[in-house]
Motif scaffolding. Sequence first.
Motif, mmCIF file in Angstrom:
data_model
loop_
_atom_site.group_PDB
_atom_site.id
_atom_site.type_symbol
_atom_site.label_atom_id
_atom_site.label_comp_id
_atom_site.label_asym_id
_atom_site.label_seq_id
_atom_site.Cartn_x
_atom_site.Cartn_y
_atom_site.Cartn_z
ATOM 1 N N TRP A 299 -21.799 -13.925 63.191
ATOM 2 C CA TRP A 299 -20.758 -12.917 63.413
ATOM 3 C C TRP A 299 -20.881 -11.864 62.314
ATOM 4 C CZ3 TRP A 299 -17.791 -12.226 67.568
ATOM 5 C CH2 TRP A 299 -17.516 -13.302 68.408
ATOM 6 N N TYR A 300 -20.943 -10.603 62.745
ATOM 7 C CA TYR A 300 -21.005 -9.486 61.814
ATOM 8 C C TYR A 300 -19.806 -8.564 62.046
ATOM 9 C CZ TYR A 300 -26.006 -10.441 60.930
ATOM 10 O OH TYR A 300 -27.213 -10.995 60.568
ATOM 11 N N GLN A 301 -19.410 -7.887 60.984
ATOM 12 C CA GLN A 301 -18.401 -6.832 61.067
ATOM 13 C C GLN A 301 -19.099 -5.509 60.748
ATOM 14 O OE1 GLN A 301 -15.746 -6.045 57.705
ATOM 15 N NE2 GLN A 301 -14.000 -6.339 59.079
ATOM 16 N N GLN A 302 -18.941 -4.532 61.632
ATOM 17 C CA GLN A 302 -19.545 -3.227 61.393
ATOM 18 C C GLN A 302 -18.451 -2.166 61.385
ATOM 19 O OE1 GLN A 302 -22.481 -1.765 64.229
ATOM 20 N NE2 GLN A 302 -23.417 -0.474 62.683
ATOM 21 N N ILE A 303 -18.163 -1.658 60.195
ATOM 22 C CA ILE A 303 -17.202 -0.570 60.048
ATOM 23 C C ILE A 303 -17.919 0.736 60.337
ATOM 24 C CG2 ILE A 303 -15.782 0.644 58.344
ATOM 25 C CD1 ILE A 303 -15.219 -2.126 57.108
ATOM 26 N N ASP B 121 -20.534 -18.661 54.925
ATOM 27 C CA ASP B 121 -19.280 -17.944 55.241
ATOM 28 C C ASP B 121 -18.747 -17.281 53.976
ATOM 29 O OD1 ASP B 121 -16.910 -20.771 55.331
ATOM 30 O OD2 ASP B 121 -18.331 -20.076 53.818
ATOM 31 N N SER B 122 -19.654 -16.923 53.078
ATOM 32 C CA SER B 122 -19.253 -16.394 51.779
ATOM 33 C C SER B 122 -18.533 -15.049 51.872
ATOM 34 C CB SER B 122 -20.480 -16.260 50.865
ATOM 35 O OG SER B 122 -21.456 -15.426 51.467
ATOM 36 N N GLN B 123 -18.760 -14.287 52.955
ATOM 37 C CA GLN B 123 -18.121 -12.984 53.086
ATOM 38 C C GLN B 123 -16.999 -12.988 54.142
ATOM 39 O OE1 GLN B 123 -20.882 -9.496 51.944
ATOM 40 N NE2 GLN B 123 -22.139 -10.726 53.318
ATOM 41 N N LEU B 124 -16.595 -14.137 54.547
ATOM 42 C CA LEU B 124 -15.497 -14.252 55.518
ATOM 43 C C LEU B 124 -14.164 -14.300 54.776
ATOM 44 C CD1 LEU B 124 -15.047 -14.787 58.658
ATOM 45 C CD2 LEU B 124 -14.719 -17.170 57.979
ATOM 46 N N LYS C 53 -11.232 -15.708 54.317
ATOM 47 C CA LYS C 53 -10.736 -16.956 54.904
ATOM 48 C C LYS C 53 -9.211 -17.044 54.976
ATOM 49 C CE LYS C 53 -14.834 -19.428 53.269
ATOM 50 N NZ LYS C 53 -15.362 -18.254 52.532
ATOM 51 N N ASP C 54 -8.532 -16.124 54.282
ATOM 52 C CA ASP C 54 -7.072 -16.156 54.382
ATOM 53 C C ASP C 54 -6.602 -15.636 55.731
ATOM 54 O OD1 ASP C 54 -6.163 -13.034 52.733
ATOM 55 O OD2 ASP C 54 -8.018 -13.620 53.737
ATOM 56 N N ARG C 55 -7.469 -14.899 56.431
ATOM 57 C CA ARG C 55 -7.033 -14.339 57.709
ATOM 58 C C ARG C 55 -8.054 -14.522 58.837
ATOM 59 N NH1 ARG C 55 -6.819 -9.432 58.175
ATOM 60 N NH2 ARG C 55 -8.157 -8.802 56.443
ATOM 61 N N PHE C 56 -9.284 -14.753 58.481
ATOM 62 C CA PHE C 56 -10.341 -14.910 59.492
ATOM 63 C C PHE C 56 -10.721 -16.386 59.609
ATOM 64 C CE2 PHE C 56 -12.290 -10.585 60.264
ATOM 65 C CZ PHE C 56 -11.383 -9.863 59.515
ATOM 66 N N SER C 57 -10.980 -16.805 60.842
ATOM 67 C CA SER C 57 -11.509 -18.156 61.066
ATOM 68 C C SER C 57 -12.494 -18.092 62.223
ATOM 69 C CB SER C 57 -10.394 -19.144 61.376
ATOM 70 O OG SER C 57 -9.758 -18.796 62.596
ATOM 71 N N ALA C 58 -13.429 -19.004 62.229
ATOM 72 C CA ALA C 58 -14.430 -19.040 63.298
ATOM 73 C C ALA C 58 -14.822 -20.486 63.552
ATOM 74 C CB ALA C 58 -15.660 -18.214 62.924
ATOM 75 N N GLU C 59 -15.167 -20.741 64.791
ATOM 76 C CA GLU C 59 -15.640 -22.064 65.132
ATOM 77 C C GLU C 59 -16.728 -21.966 66.191
ATOM 78 O OE1 GLU C 59 -12.329 -24.347 66.511
ATOM 79 O OE2 GLU C 59 -12.071 -23.166 68.331
ATOM 80 N N ARG C 60 -17.554 -22.969 66.235
ATOM 81 C CA ARG C 60 -18.611 -23.027 67.241
ATOM 82 C C ARG C 60 -18.644 -24.463 67.759
ATOM 83 N NH1 ARG C 60 -25.192 -22.154 66.817
ATOM 84 N NH2 ARG C 60 -25.489 -21.692 69.040
ATOM 85 N N LEU C 61 -17.906 -24.667 68.805
ATOM 86 C CA LEU C 61 -17.771 -26.002 69.365
ATOM 87 C C LEU C 61 -19.019 -26.379 70.145
ATOM 88 C CD1 LEU C 61 -14.070 -25.815 70.581
ATOM 89 C CD2 LEU C 61 -14.969 -26.838 68.482
ATOM 90 N N LYS C 62 -19.465 -27.598 69.983
ATOM 91 C CA LYS C 62 -20.612 -28.138 70.704
ATOM 92 C C LYS C 62 -21.885 -27.327 70.465
ATOM 93 C CE LYS C 62 -17.653 -30.012 74.339
ATOM 94 N NZ LYS C 62 -17.335 -30.047 75.781
#
Lengths: 114, 113
Positions: A34-38, A57-60, A62-71
Amino acid sequence: EAGVAQSPRYKIIEKRQSVAFWCNPISGHATLYWYQQILGQGPKLLIQFQNNGVVDDSQLPKDRFSAERLKGVDSTLKIQPAKLEDSAVYLCASSPGTPRYEQYFGPGTRLTVT
Amino acid sequence: SQQGEEDPQALSIQEGENATMNCSYKTSINNLQWYRQNSGRGLVHLILIRSNEREKHSGRLRVTLDTSKKSSSLLITASRAADTASYFCATDGITGANSKLTFGKGITLSVRP
């Protein structure tokens, strides 16, 4: 071969609301990003999965963003609560392996926070 | 932080001319990749060059890598209007087993018909 799918394509929310993005990578690709492009900048890596485990996830924020990849396939990225500075395009990419290989990008989700 | 820095920031040329874009980086790399992004769309991979390679070709694209100067160049020959896009260099830094791509800010290329 189907490409990387993302939804929604566009999203407008008010600050402090929550939002979720979905990504379906190319079949068989072990690594998902996942990338963020401003606007006016290059993509910034938020999180990298290898199968269903988090590699980086060093640049995520984490206080407001979360991500998961199930299976180890689909992935979701969530922002809660959103801030004005989260307005950006969120890009999902996948690759057969690590960045030692090329990455295949989805069309992105354009998020506007008002 | 952004490792790759592209130059120039914007480039405007006539159709049929060649376009040269440069990328400089700060730390040692495993490979360097160039991507293209058309307006409002996702990124498309163009070419990957490894640290032990000096030059690669793909169709009208030619990429060079000078690891001693920590720089790379992308040459597009005989440009077309369809080449109008933003071009990004991305570096895969040597950080151990868990490598990741770091993108530059990009170069805006306009090809006039």
